[in-house]
Enzyme design. Structure first.
Site, PDB file in Angstrom:
ATOM      1  N   PRO A   1       0.696  -1.229   0.172  1.00 15.94           N
ATOM      2  CA  PRO A   1      -0.007   0.015  -0.217  1.00 15.94           C
ATOM      3  C   PRO A   1       0.922   1.328  -0.219  1.00 15.94           C
ATOM      4  CG  PRO A   1      -0.097  -0.717   2.064  1.00 15.94           C
ATOM      5  CD  PRO A   1       0.711  -1.801   1.480  1.00 15.94           C
ATOM      6  N   CYS A   2       1.493   1.595  -1.127  1.00 20.30           N
ATOM      7  CA  CYS A   2       2.245   2.853  -1.094  1.00 20.30           C
ATOM      8  C   CYS A   2       1.413   4.137  -1.071  1.00 20.30           C
ATOM      9  CB  CYS A   2       3.099   2.955  -2.477  1.00 20.30           C
ATOM     10  SG  CYS A   2       2.206   2.515  -3.833  1.00 20.30           S
ATOM     11  N   HIS A   3       0.055   3.747  -1.369  1.00 22.04           N
ATOM     12  CA  HIS A   3      -0.886   4.914  -1.286  1.00 22.04           C
ATOM     13  C   HIS A   3      -0.985   5.675   0.165  1.00 22.04           C
ATOM     14  CE1 HIS A   3      -3.313   1.360  -0.757  1.00 22.04           C
ATOM     15  NE2 HIS A   3      -4.092   1.950   0.199  1.00 22.04           N
TER      16      HIS A   3
END
Length: 349
Positions: A317-319
């Site tokens: 989850p780079c978001h």
């Protein structure tokens, strides 16, 4: 900041005029009400001395403002743009149609306005998006055992060379280069935020990206190099599990994923990705926090680069990584998606 804001007088004038060019790019926090709004908000306009302008939703929240219930600034800006909504609906209805600017004009829309709106929200024009959708039709035909010429027709390409070139730019290789019995297989997965392309073997997921991401062709090209061209169409069991878990994620039933992941990168890059996986749904981190978590507190920029190089969206989850000031910062799948994903995950926090 997402872009350099003009001076306050210009922004206040844009607020008074409800200038759509600033929608999703600038927000106003109103001290007298404690809310923040889009500049296109239909509510009564505040006095200039009560206005503070911000470049992101994250900055507004960080400053203590709550979202306006009239203009819904937390909703993705793309959903609030009538021209974008109209064309996205038409794209879904007219599958395989070869869109052109005259089609846009016949719908009563201005092509230049549409071009700016789609570039602002998606980083590509509507016509580029429509072309990607036609290439998806080709992928489906090939995955079903169809011949290349049949896929070309399904995609609406009159020229074999044009089809080959377009397919190669998206998938990294021409359609005839994909092996029929490959151990690594590529397939599409539909989500409420757009189609995604996934690569997996019999046990692990190797890539998951939104199909309209600009970096996807380069990522797929690297995957061809890693697997020496042994990539085919279709799916293995992990993709069925992934599809079920994505459905649970977007429907609000679960923020957890169990699909085994395969990472392709340096040891440092992998350490960043492992740290990203450890961020619980509903929480966020800064690049500096991640750098400290992996024991490299001075490597903030390297962490940011590794974050941007992530090839497994959502599950890594780079978001969930924000700027130090709480701003949304960059996201390869589009800032509107990043905003929506964070919004979805609040229910899991």
């Amino acid at each position: 900041m997402l872009f350099d804001l003009p001076d306050t007088a210009t922004l206040y004038q844009a607020l008074l005029q409800r200038d759509p060019d600033y929608d999703g790019r600038a927000y106003v926090g109103v001290s007298s009400t404690g809310v923040f709004c889009r500049l296109t908000c239909p509510a009564r306009k505040p006095r200039p001395e009560n206005c503070t302008f911000y470049a992101s939703v994250g900055e507004c929240i960080q400053a203590g403002f709550r979202a306006c219930k009239r203009c819904h600034p937390m909703a993705p800006a793309a959903e609030a743009d009538p021209a974008v909504k109209t064309l996205l609906a038409a794209l879904a209805e007219r599958k395989g149609h070869r869109w052109s600017e005259p089609d846009i004009v016949r719908m009563g829309l201005d092509p230049s306005t549409v071009r700016r709106a789609f570039n602002r929200h998606f980083g590509m024009t509507f016509l580029e998006m429509a072309r990607l959708e036609r290439l998806r039709n080709a992928h489906v035909a090939l995955a079903g055992g169809g011949k290349v010429i049949e896929a070309q027709i399904d995609a609406g390409f009159g020229s074999a060379n044009a089809f080959r070139d377009a397919f190669s730019r998206l998938m990294g290789k021409p359609p005839g280069s994909f092996a029929a019995d490959a151990l690594i297989r590529a397939d599409y997965i539909d989500t409420p935020l757009g189609a995604m392309i996934a690569l997996c073997d019999r046990t692990h997921l190797h890539l998951l990206e939104f199909a309209d991401r600009k970096a996807l062709p380069a990522e797929l090209h690297r995957m061809h190099q890693v697997f020496k061209g042994r990539i085919g169409f279709g799916r293995h069991a992990p993709l069925d599990l992934l599809e079920a878990e994505l459905d649970a994620y977007f429907s609000g039933r679960s923020g957890q994923f169990s699909v085994p992941l395969a990472f392709h990168g340096s040891d440092f890059t992998k350490s960043v990705w492992h740290a990203l996986v450890e961020i619980p749904a509903g929480q966020t981190r800064s690049y500096g926090r991640i750098a400290r978590d992996i024991g490299r507190p001075s490597a903030v920029r390297a962490v940011a680069r590794a974050n941007g190089a992530n090839q497994i969206a959502l599950l890594v989850p780079c978001h969930r990584v924000l700027g130090a000031d709480g701003s949304l910062t960059g996201y390869g799948g589009g800032l509107w998606r990043k905003q929506k994903l964070i919004e979805i995950e609040r229910q899991y926090g």
